[in-house]
Write a protein that holds these residues in place. Structure first.
Motif, PDB file in Angstrom:
ATOM      1  N   ASN A 167      -1.116   8.767  -6.690  1.00  0.00           N
ATOM      2  CA  ASN A 167      -1.844   6.992  -6.742  1.00  0.00           C
ATOM      3  C   ASN A 167      -1.689   6.028  -6.667  1.00  0.00           C
ATOM      4  N   GLN A 168       0.078   6.832  -6.394  1.00  0.00           N
ATOM      5  CA  GLN A 168       0.818   4.688  -6.273  1.00  0.00           C
ATOM      6  C   GLN A 168       1.070   4.437  -5.248  1.00  0.00           C
ATOM      7  N   GLU A 169       1.498   2.949  -4.535  1.00  0.00           N
ATOM      8  CA  GLU A 169       1.885   2.626  -3.627  1.00  0.00           C
ATOM      9  C   GLU A 169       2.479   1.137  -3.731  1.00  0.00           C
ATOM     10  N   PRO A 170       3.579   0.587  -2.854  1.00  0.00           N
ATOM     11  CA  PRO A 170       4.318  -0.123  -2.445  1.00  0.00           C
ATOM     12  C   PRO A 170       2.758  -1.856  -2.854  1.00  0.00           C
ATOM     13  N   VAL A 171       3.848  -2.867  -3.498  1.00  0.00           N
ATOM     14  CA  VAL A 171       3.009  -3.531  -3.868  1.00  0.00           C
ATOM     15  C   VAL A 171       3.489  -4.847  -2.674  1.00  0.00           C
TER      16      VAL A 171
END
Length: 326
Positions: free
Chosen positions: A273-277
C-alpha cells in the motif's frame, strides 16, 4: 562560498541525507549540524526509555554513525544488535548512549561524547533533551500515544487531526537554536512526515527559531507514500500538511523526485500500500515555492530511497543558485 547547513528530521531519511552531506564538509559545507527528533517509542529505544526515562536514543545513534569518520569497525559496533534473552534486540549504541547519560547526568553530554568517539563530521543535537512522547488525536476522536502506535493506528484508514508532545512545550538545547539562527540552509526531510519530521517542530523554540531564521528553507518531499501517515498524498499535499502541523508559514524551496522506481520494486511497494509520490510541480509553484524536480532515487537495492549523493549534489546546486542571488 562555504555554507552552514542544518538538517532537521529523524529516522532513515535524515541519516541517509547526512551520509551524503558529510562528504561536502570542508568543501562546500563549512559547518554541518543535525537537529534530531527524540520522540521514538519503538524497539530497543522504547524499552530503554521506559526503564531510564531518557530521550529516545535510536535516531541519534543512526545520525552519529551516518556522520562518523571513524573506522568501519566502530561504526558496525555502534549499530550491533544483541541476540538472546535479556539484551535481545538492543543496539549497542543505544545502550552506550544510555550508560553515558546515566554516568554524566546529561543526555546532551552523552551525545557529544559519543560523537567525539566516532569522530563525526558535524554536530548532532536532539531537538529537546527532555523525555517526550508523541500523541495524536485522529479525526474519529481517538487519541493515540507513541510514535509507533500512531503509525499503526493510521494504517486502519484513520487521519490525524491534531498532534502534540507530552509533556507539552519542552525546552530546546541552546546549541540547536544557535545553529538554526546561524544557518545558511535549513533542510527539512526526507522522512516519516508525522513521526520523524513534525515532532521537531512541536518543540516551540525549534519552531520559532526556524521561523525567524534567515536561512534558505528547503523541504525534501518523500519519494514514496507511507502507510498510516501519507497515504495517497501528492508532493504538494506533503508540503501543505507539513506547514499546517508544524506551524511554519512557508518554505522557500521544494525538492521533488521525478523518477519512477523499477517495476520489480514498484510491485513490491504497491503490495504494501505504498506508491510513488505524484510530483505535482505546478501546484507547488503556484504557492510561490521554487521547485527543483529531478531523478533522486538510488539505483539497485530493495528499497526506494533518495540517493544521498544525488540529493547532496542538488542541495549544493540550490545553495549556489539561490544564495548567489541574495
Amino acid at each position: 562560498m562555504r555554507f552552514k547547513v542544518v538538517a532537521i528530521g529523524g529516522g532513515t531519511g535524515l541519516s541517509s541525507l547526512l551520509r551524503g552531506l558529510k562528504e561536502e564538509v570542508g568543501k562546500s559545507i563549512k559547518e554541518l549540524s543535525a537537529v534530531v527528533t527524540v520522540a521514538d517509542s519503538g524497539g530497543s529505544t522504547g524499552r530503554l526509555r521506559k526503564i531510564y526515562n531518557i530521550p529516545a536514543p535510536g535516531d541519534i545513534r543512526n545520525c552519529i554513525v551516518a556522520l562518523s569518520d571513524a573506522e568501519e569497525l566502530m561504526q558496525r559496533l555502534f549499530q550491533y544488535r544483541f541476540k538472546g534473552d535479556g539484551l535481545e534486540g538492543h543496539a549497542f549504541g543505544n545502550l552506550f548512549l544510555t550508560a553515558l547519560t546515566e554516568l554524566t547526568g546529561s543526555f546532551l553530554e552523552a551525545v557529544r561524547m559519543s560523537s567525539e568517539i566516532l569522530k563525526t563530521k558535524g554536530k548532532i543535537i536532539p531537538s529537546t533533551d527532555e523525555s517526550v512522547n508523541l500523541v495524536a488525536e485522529f479525526e474519529n476522536g481517538e487519541v493515540i500515544k507513541g510514535e509507533e502506535e500512531i503509525t499503526e493506528y493510521g494504517k486502519k484508514g484513520n487521519r490525524i487531526k491534531r498532534i502534540w508532545l507530552e509533556p507539552e512545550n519542552p525546552k530546546a538545547p541552546e546549541e540547536a537554536l544557535r545553529k538554526i539562527k546561524e544557518a545558511d540552509l535549513i533542510v527539512i526531510g526526507p522522512g516519516s512526515l508525522f513521526t520523524s519530521i513534525i515532532p521537531n517542530f512541536l518543540v516551540p523554540e525549534i519552531r520559532e527559531a526556524v521561523r525567524e531564521s534567515e536561512a534558505l528553507k528547503v523541504f525534501v518531499v518523500n519519494a514514496m507514500t507511507q502507510p498510516g501517515e501519507t497515504d495517497h498524498m501528492t508532493a504538494w499535499e506533503h508540503i501543505k500538511t507539513f506547514l499546517e502541523f508544524s506551524g511554519l508559514k512557508r518554505v522557500d524551496v521544494a525538492v521533488v523526485n521525478t523518477k519512477m522506481p523499477p517495476d520489480r520494486l514498484l510491485r513490491k511497494y504497491l503490495e504494501e500500500n505504498q506508491e510513488p509520490v505524484t510530483p505535482d510541480v505546478s501546484r507547488i509553484a503556484k504557492e510561490g515555492i521554487k521547485v527543483y524536480a529531478e531523478d533522486l532515487i538510488g539505483n539497485g537495492g530493495d528499497y526506494v530511497r533518495h540517493c544521498p549523493h544525488k540529493l547532496t549534489n542538488l542541495l549544493i546546486k540550490i545553495l549556489e543558485n539561490e544564495l548567489s542571488k541574495v
